[in-house]
Design a protein around this motif. Sequence first.
Motif, PDB file in Angstrom:
ATOM      1  N   LYS A  54     -23.435  15.503 -48.546  1.00  0.00           N
ATOM      2  CA  LYS A  54     -23.944  14.582 -46.932  1.00  0.00           C
ATOM      3  C   LYS A  54     -22.184  15.568 -46.806  1.00  0.00           C
ATOM      4  O   LYS A  54     -21.917  15.494 -45.137  1.00  0.00           O
ATOM      5  N   SER A  55     -21.057  15.473 -47.118  1.00  0.00           N
ATOM      6  CA  SER A  55     -19.793  16.341 -46.625  1.00  0.00           C
ATOM      7  C   SER A  55     -20.369  17.426 -45.760  1.00  0.00           C
ATOM      8  O   SER A  55     -19.027  17.857 -45.616  1.00  0.00           O
ATOM      9  N   GLN A  71     -21.140  19.878 -42.976  1.00  0.00           N
ATOM     10  CA  GLN A  71     -21.529  20.535 -41.516  1.00  0.00           C
ATOM     11  C   GLN A  71     -22.960  20.759 -41.360  1.00  0.00           C
ATOM     12  O   GLN A  71     -23.180  22.075 -42.196  1.00  0.00           O
ATOM     13  N   VAL A  72     -23.789  20.306 -41.309  1.00  0.00           N
ATOM     14  CA  VAL A  72     -25.151  21.070 -40.086  1.00  0.00           C
ATOM     15  C   VAL A  72     -25.285  20.914 -39.034  1.00  0.00           C
ATOM     16  O   VAL A  72     -25.244  20.014 -37.899  1.00  0.00           O
ATOM     17  N   ASP A  73     -25.934  22.517 -39.071  1.00  0.00           N
ATOM     18  CA  ASP A  73     -25.533  22.826 -37.643  1.00  0.00           C
ATOM     19  C   ASP A  73     -27.076  22.863 -37.123  1.00  0.00           C
ATOM     20  O   ASP A  73     -27.130  23.913 -37.721  1.00  0.00           O
ATOM     21  N   ASN A  74     -27.786  21.814 -35.962  1.00  0.00           N
ATOM     22  CA  ASN A  74     -29.344  22.290 -35.593  1.00  0.00           C
ATOM     23  C   ASN A  74     -30.373  22.841 -36.676  1.00  0.00           C
ATOM     24  O   ASN A  74     -31.088  24.071 -36.954  1.00  0.00           O
ATOM     25  N   GLY A  75     -29.674  22.063 -38.071  1.00  0.00           N
ATOM     26  CA  GLY A  75     -30.251  22.447 -39.166  1.00  0.00           C
ATOM     27  C   GLY A  75     -30.628  23.290 -40.036  1.00  0.00           C
ATOM     28  O   GLY A  75     -31.511  24.055 -40.750  1.00  0.00           O
ATOM     29  N   ARG A  76     -29.303  24.100 -39.879  1.00  0.00           N
ATOM     30  CA  ARG A  76     -28.605  24.758 -40.891  1.00  0.00           C
ATOM     31  C   ARG A  76     -27.377  24.655 -41.143  1.00  0.00           C
ATOM     32  O   ARG A  76     -26.228  24.068 -40.778  1.00  0.00           O
ATOM     33  N   VAL A  77     -26.742  25.167 -42.747  1.00  0.00           N
ATOM     34  CA  VAL A  77     -25.682  25.033 -43.429  1.00  0.00           C
ATOM     35  C   VAL A  77     -25.347  26.674 -43.448  1.00  0.00           C
ATOM     36  O   VAL A  77     -26.040  27.695 -43.691  1.00  0.00           O
TER      37      VAL A  77
END
Length: 73
Positions: free
Chosen positions: A39-40, A42-48
């Motif tokens: 959970k910590s 950062q997910v951007d546009n479904g990607r990490v």
Amino acid sequence: MNMAHIRDTKWLTLEVCREFQRGTCSRSDQECKFAHPAKSCQVDNGRVIACFDSLKVRRRRGGDEEETSRRRT
């Protein structure tokens, strides 16, 4: 800013499991071909962006070269 020192992290980008994001993925992190980030993260546009060392450890734990390559984008 010196552009020579900026690293391209695009190849470290993994797609996050959509079922995991909804809380419905029945597979473990090792079984699913998509990322199950903490959970910590950062997910951007479904990607990490994955840590390079975590990809190496995953391959050593039993994933084959092809599986690790599929997780890269």
